[in-house]
Design an enzyme around this catalytic site. Structure first.
Site, PDB file in Angstrom:
ATOM      1  N   THR A   1      -5.916   2.424  -7.125  1.00 27.22           N
ATOM      2  CA  THR A   1      -7.153   2.465  -6.351  1.00 27.22           C
ATOM      3  C   THR A   1      -7.975   3.662  -6.786  1.00 27.22           C
ATOM      4  OG1 THR A   1      -6.319   1.259  -4.443  1.00 27.22           O
ATOM      5  CG2 THR A   1      -8.098   2.812  -4.045  1.00 27.22           C
TER       6      THR A   1
ATOM      7  N   ARG B   1      -7.998  -8.304   5.875  1.00 29.04           N
ATOM      8  CA  ARG B   1      -8.149  -8.307   7.330  1.00 29.04           C
ATOM      9  C   ARG B   1      -7.657  -9.597   7.985  1.00 29.04           C
ATOM     10  NH1 ARG B   1     -12.972  -5.495   5.788  1.00 29.04           N
ATOM     11  NH2 ARG B   1     -13.158  -3.388   6.691  1.00 29.04           N
TER      12      ARG B   1
ATOM     13  N   TYR C   1      -2.364   4.989  -4.128  1.00 25.56           N
ATOM     14  CA  TYR C   1      -3.375   5.994  -3.818  1.00 25.56           C
ATOM     15  C   TYR C   1      -2.903   7.257  -4.515  1.00 25.56           C
ATOM     16  CZ  TYR C   1      -5.920   3.507  -0.087  1.00 25.56           C
ATOM     17  OH  TYR C   1      -6.707   2.638   0.622  1.00 25.56           O
TER      18      TYR C   1
ATOM     19  N   ARG D   1     -16.113   6.494   8.618  1.00 24.66           N
ATOM     20  CA  ARG D   1     -15.817   5.339   9.468  1.00 24.66           C
ATOM     21  C   ARG D   1     -16.005   5.707  10.931  1.00 24.66           C
ATOM     22  NH1 ARG D   1     -10.303   3.810   6.122  1.00 24.66           N
ATOM     23  NH2 ARG D   1     -11.291   3.950   4.055  1.00 24.66           N
TER      24      ARG D   1
ATOM     25  N   SER E   1       0.825  -1.207   0.000  1.00 26.76           N
ATOM     26  CA  SER E   1       0.000   0.000   0.000  1.00 26.76           C
ATOM     27  C   SER E   1       0.862   1.260   0.000  1.00 26.76           C
ATOM     28  CB  SER E   1      -0.899   0.016   1.242  1.00 26.76           C
ATOM     29  OG  SER E   1      -1.544   1.273   1.393  1.00 26.76           O
TER      30      SER E   1
ATOM     31  N   LYS F   1      -8.460  -0.741  -9.527  1.00 22.99           N
ATOM     32  CA  LYS F   1      -9.053  -1.351  -8.331  1.00 22.99           C
ATOM     33  C   LYS F   1     -10.243  -0.515  -7.837  1.00 22.99           C
ATOM     34  CE  LYS F   1      -7.859  -2.976  -3.672  1.00 22.99           C
ATOM     35  NZ  LYS F   1      -8.773  -2.154  -2.860  1.00 22.99           N
TER      36      LYS F   1
ATOM     37  N   HIS G   1     -13.612  -2.072  -1.452  1.00 21.08           N
ATOM     38  CA  HIS G   1     -12.674  -1.608  -0.417  1.00 21.08           C
ATOM     39  C   HIS G   1     -13.021  -2.228   0.945  1.00 21.08           C
ATOM     40  CE1 HIS G   1      -9.479   1.579  -0.609  1.00 21.08           C
ATOM     41  NE2 HIS G   1      -9.482   1.373   0.696  1.00 21.08           N
TER      42      HIS G   1
END
Length: 367
Positions: free
Chosen positions: A171, A319, A145, A180, A121, A240, A264
């Site tokens: 992305t 995750r 990104y 969030r 990432s 993505k 995502h």
């Protein structure tokens, strides 16, 4: 345990005895500090889409075949000419230092041992070069990104190319951060700097919330950016965040070498469809022109099977890998991905499929 800036990191290095991947979340929650765990595990708003990502796999059933003369299913496959031991790779996941002191370096070691691909990432805790070195030559992708600052973009892309990245994941679904709530409740700010951002500003990332990090991200991403990235790197570019057949065709028309179906992990647009629910339509539109990568919600071997049978060429997850990292470092990462592949092999055997190509042609029934 290691403590940096008041944040406690796991130093665990051990193989894990895994019952199933969903059970890892509760175990990881015991050792990852509250703010870090909320950032890793959380989705946007009330997390409806996050939860639907896994539930959606229940909308289809696998039709098993018997008398198929199969005793040893083979999971080897390839993408962009890269031979893999399994059709499972890692999704890019930011700030892995929240889970472990070795961060992305241990993820790279574990994934290299498993014989598949790690995706780095932009917002990693360790640098592109350090993570590549830890992988010891194993194939890696780099996820961009895209920033408003093309000097920054080009710097990252050139470093990724220099250290041997095999593809760039652009992305496109995160021009702003999703809402969030766990981060708001925890007043979460990144306790550690992000190594790739530090090239432009000492300590960059540390003490900031995700909204502040995204403030530098490009809010305008167009088809022209696909070719610009290809021109800079000469590498395959995968778009993505695709959730519709229309966008898949736009990406391919812009020169994309792959389409990555993902929402995502339910962290961006809440109320959008589960990633699996759009996969078949997107894959049909792609029609084998380019590879299709899929993530969001993969937790079982049967999920891997259903995704491949619905048109994916490769599946990815994040995750559970990060939970494995917290619980066991590089060996924990290896344990997670090997467990998932072994579950997948069991499903292949019971479904009467010998190869990944057989899986892609397996019959599913919609509820």
């Amino acid at each position: 345990m290691t403590e940096i800036n008041g944040y406690t990191q796991s130093d665990n290095e051990k193989e894990l005895h895994i019952l199933n991947l969903p059970s890892l979340e509760a175990e990881a929650k015991k050792i990852i500090p509250t703010g870090g765990f909320g950032y890793i595990s959380g989705g946007s708003e009330d997390e409806w889409t996050l939860n639907e990502n896994t539930k959606a796999f229940n909308n289809v059933q696998i039709v098993p075949r018997v008398l198929s003369d199969i005793d040893d299913p083979q999971t080897d496959t390839s993408i962009f000419g890269i031979d893999l031991t399994m059709p499972i790779i890692t999704s890019p996941s930011a700030a892995q230092g929240l889970a472990h002191s070795q961060a992305e370096k241990d993820t790279a070691r574990g994934i290299a041992k498993a014989g598949t691909i790690m995706s780095q990432s932009t917002y990693a805790s360790t640098s592109i070069a350090d993570t590549a070195e830890a992988g010891n030559g194993a194939p890696q992708f780099f996820q961009l990104y895209m920033s408003k600052d093309w000097t920054f973009n080009e710097s990252l892309l050139n470093e990724a190319k220099r250290v041997g990245a095999k593809a760039i994941l652009l992305t496109a679904d995160a021009t702003v951060d999703g809402y969030r709530e766990s981060d708001i409740i925890n007043n979460f700010q990144f306790p550690l700097p992000m190594a790739n951002l530090e090239k432009f500003s000492s300590g960059a990332g540390k003490g900031k919330g995700i909204g502040e990090i995204y403030a530098a991200a490009a809010q305008k991403i167009s088809p022209d950016d696909v070719q610009r990235i290809k021109d800079i790197t000469g590498l395959p570019v995968v778009v993505k965040g695709v959730q519709s057949p229309e966008d898949a065709l736009i990406a391919i028309g812009a020169g994309a070498d792959g389409v990555y179906v993902s929402n995502h992990g339910g962290r961006q647009l809440n109320g959008g469809p589960a990633s699996f629910d759009v996969l078949a339509d997107v894959a049909k539109a792609v029609n084998h022109k380019v590879p299709v990568i899929f993530d969001s919600g993969i937790r079982r071997g049967s999920h891997v099977f259903k995704a491949l049978a619905s048109g994916a060429d490769i599946v990815a997850l994040a995750r559970p890998i990060i939970y494995g990292l917290a619980l066991g470092g590089a060996d924990g990462v290896y344990s997670v991905i090997e467990h998932l592949n072994n579950e997948f092999k069991t499903v292949m055997q019971l479904a009467g499929t010998k190869t990944i190509d057989d899986v892609k042609h397996a019959k599913l029934i919609k509820k």
